[in-house]
Design a protein around this motif. Structure first.
Motif, PDB file in Angstrom:
ATOM      1  N   TRP A 252      95.920  19.066  -0.722  1.00  0.00           N
ATOM      2  CA  TRP A 252      94.889  18.439   0.113  1.00  0.00           C
ATOM      3  C   TRP A 252      95.125  18.757   1.587  1.00  0.00           C
ATOM      4  CZ3 TRP A 252      95.453  12.953  -2.449  1.00  0.00           C
ATOM      5  CH2 TRP A 252      94.966  13.006  -3.770  1.00  0.00           C
ATOM      6  N   ARG A 255      94.140  22.391   2.249  1.00  0.00           N
ATOM      7  CA  ARG A 255      92.689  22.572   2.196  1.00  0.00           C
ATOM      8  C   ARG A 255      91.989  21.902   3.378  1.00  0.00           C
ATOM      9  NH1 ARG A 255      89.528  21.870  -3.351  1.00  0.00           N
ATOM     10  NH2 ARG A 255      87.962  22.746  -1.933  1.00  0.00           N
ATOM     11  N   TYR A 314      88.094  16.504  -2.864  1.00  0.00           N
ATOM     12  CA  TYR A 314      89.048  17.346  -3.579  1.00  0.00           C
ATOM     13  C   TYR A 314      89.402  16.854  -4.979  1.00  0.00           C
ATOM     14  CZ  TYR A 314      89.681  19.232   1.127  1.00  0.00           C
ATOM     15  OH  TYR A 314      89.480  19.795   2.367  1.00  0.00           O
TER      16      TYR A 314
END
Length: 352
Positions: A252, A255, A314
């Protein structure tokens, strides 16, 4: 129905040793390589020698390799422990030793298309407040100046929020910070300094408020398991926590550079559950074959974060809570190594 596990999926069985654990923690999840490749150049992780940095750096390298990118992943840290440095170098991560507390180090830091800032001081902050503020407030100013205009992910903490009533479900990104104690106050200062860079120099920033990452050697679940294994009581005065598998946190965070913006984007990062500390203790006790000793009385509030936004972006953690608890219980009961850095999640006055 097929039970095959894809290359990116977490296994059902626990890692057998630290090599397998590091492999799993650094296994790229979908979307990581695409987000990093879109930066169009090298990425730098500052403070990469701590608890999260090594496997996060490894994941970045593996993710870029998966999409065929030759961009460098540069891990910056003092690397006082040589083991993470060796692990990173063997995997093709470029290691850049530097002491970020020294202003003369910054001229030699590598340029980057994306920067991840992980350096912080939490443990031992009580009695070392001067060091805490230098690490968590002065150093970010130096970093923000060095990487003007570079898309940046800045690790922060859910400690910038106040304790939240259990009935409310945790603080959201829209809530005003109200940090308790000098550690949390210095972390908010770090956020404000990067926000200054974003507003003044147009630096795209994503502020990643973590609360809490867990793996088998570290984290809230391991803290509780260690107490049970040692025959020590588990204090439930802090009645509930949020936790998430560190491999998901790594993914996470990597990203989230695609969300970096000016002004900064705020993002809570943790698991979806508000889980009872008492229940964690009993689950672990069942796994370890030890009846936990419980002390204290649950308060009506706790340090909790609403992470629904990151899950919408996500997805839910790849390692579910109960599986993670089983893994940690088995690891600790079997004498698996711990990192020796308790989270102090029980602390309600902000003294770490």
């Amino acid at each position: 129905m097929s039970t095959a596990i894809t290359a990116n999926a977490a296994p059902l069985t626990a890692p057998a040793d630290e090599q397998a654990l590091d492999e799993l923690l650094s296994r790229p999840l979908p979307g990581v390589g695409r987000a990093l490749d879109a930066l169009g150049g090298d990425i730098v992780l500052l403070g990469a020698g701590g608890k999260i940095g090594p496997t996060m750096s490894l994941m970045a390298r593996r993710a870029l390799d998966e999409v065929g990118s030759s961009a460098r992943v540069v891990a910056v840290s003092r690397f006082s422990d040589p083991a993470p440095r060796e692990l990173l170098e063997q995997a093709g991560v470029v290691v850049h030793p530097a002491d970020l507390s020294r202003s003369e180090s910054y001229a030699e830091l590598p340029d980057a298309a994306g920067m991840f800032y992980l350096a912080a001081m939490k443990f031992g902050t009580t009695g070392q407040e001067h060091q805490t503020w230098w690490s968590n407030a002065a150093m970010p100013a130096l970093v923000a100046d060095r990487y003007r205009g570079v898309p940046s992910v800045v690790y922060s903490t859910g400690n910038v929020y106040p304790l939240s009533p259990l009935t409310r479900g945790g603080s959201t990104e829209q809530d005003e910070p109200a940090p308790v104690g000098e550690y949390a106050q210095s972390c908010l200062a770090r956020e404000r300094l990067f926000s200054y860079a974003s507003h003044t120099w147009g630096t795209p920033v994503s502020i990643f408020r973590l609360n809490y990452a867990c793996e088998l050697r570290y984290g809230v679940i391991a803290d509780i398991a260690e107490k049970i294994a040692a025959g020590q009581p588990v204090d439930v005065t802090m009645p509930a926590v949020n936790v998430a598998w560190q491999g998901d946190i790594n993914a996470w965070a990597l990203r989230s550079i695609e969300l970096a913006s000016a002004p900064p984007r705020l993002l809570n990062a943790t698991g979806p559950e508000m889980v009872s500390v008492r229940r964690l203790a009993h689950w672990l006790g069942e796994e370890m074959g030890i009846e936990p000793m419980i002390v204290g009385e649950e308060s009506a509030d706790a340090l909790l974060s609403d992470s629904s936004e990151i899950h919408e972006l996500y997805g839910y953690p790849s390692v579910p809570l109960r599986r993670l608890v089983r893994w940690v219980g088995g690891w600790v009961a079997g004498g698996g190594r711990q990192l020796g850095k308790a989270t102090k999640f029980q602390q309600r006055e902000g003294k770490f």
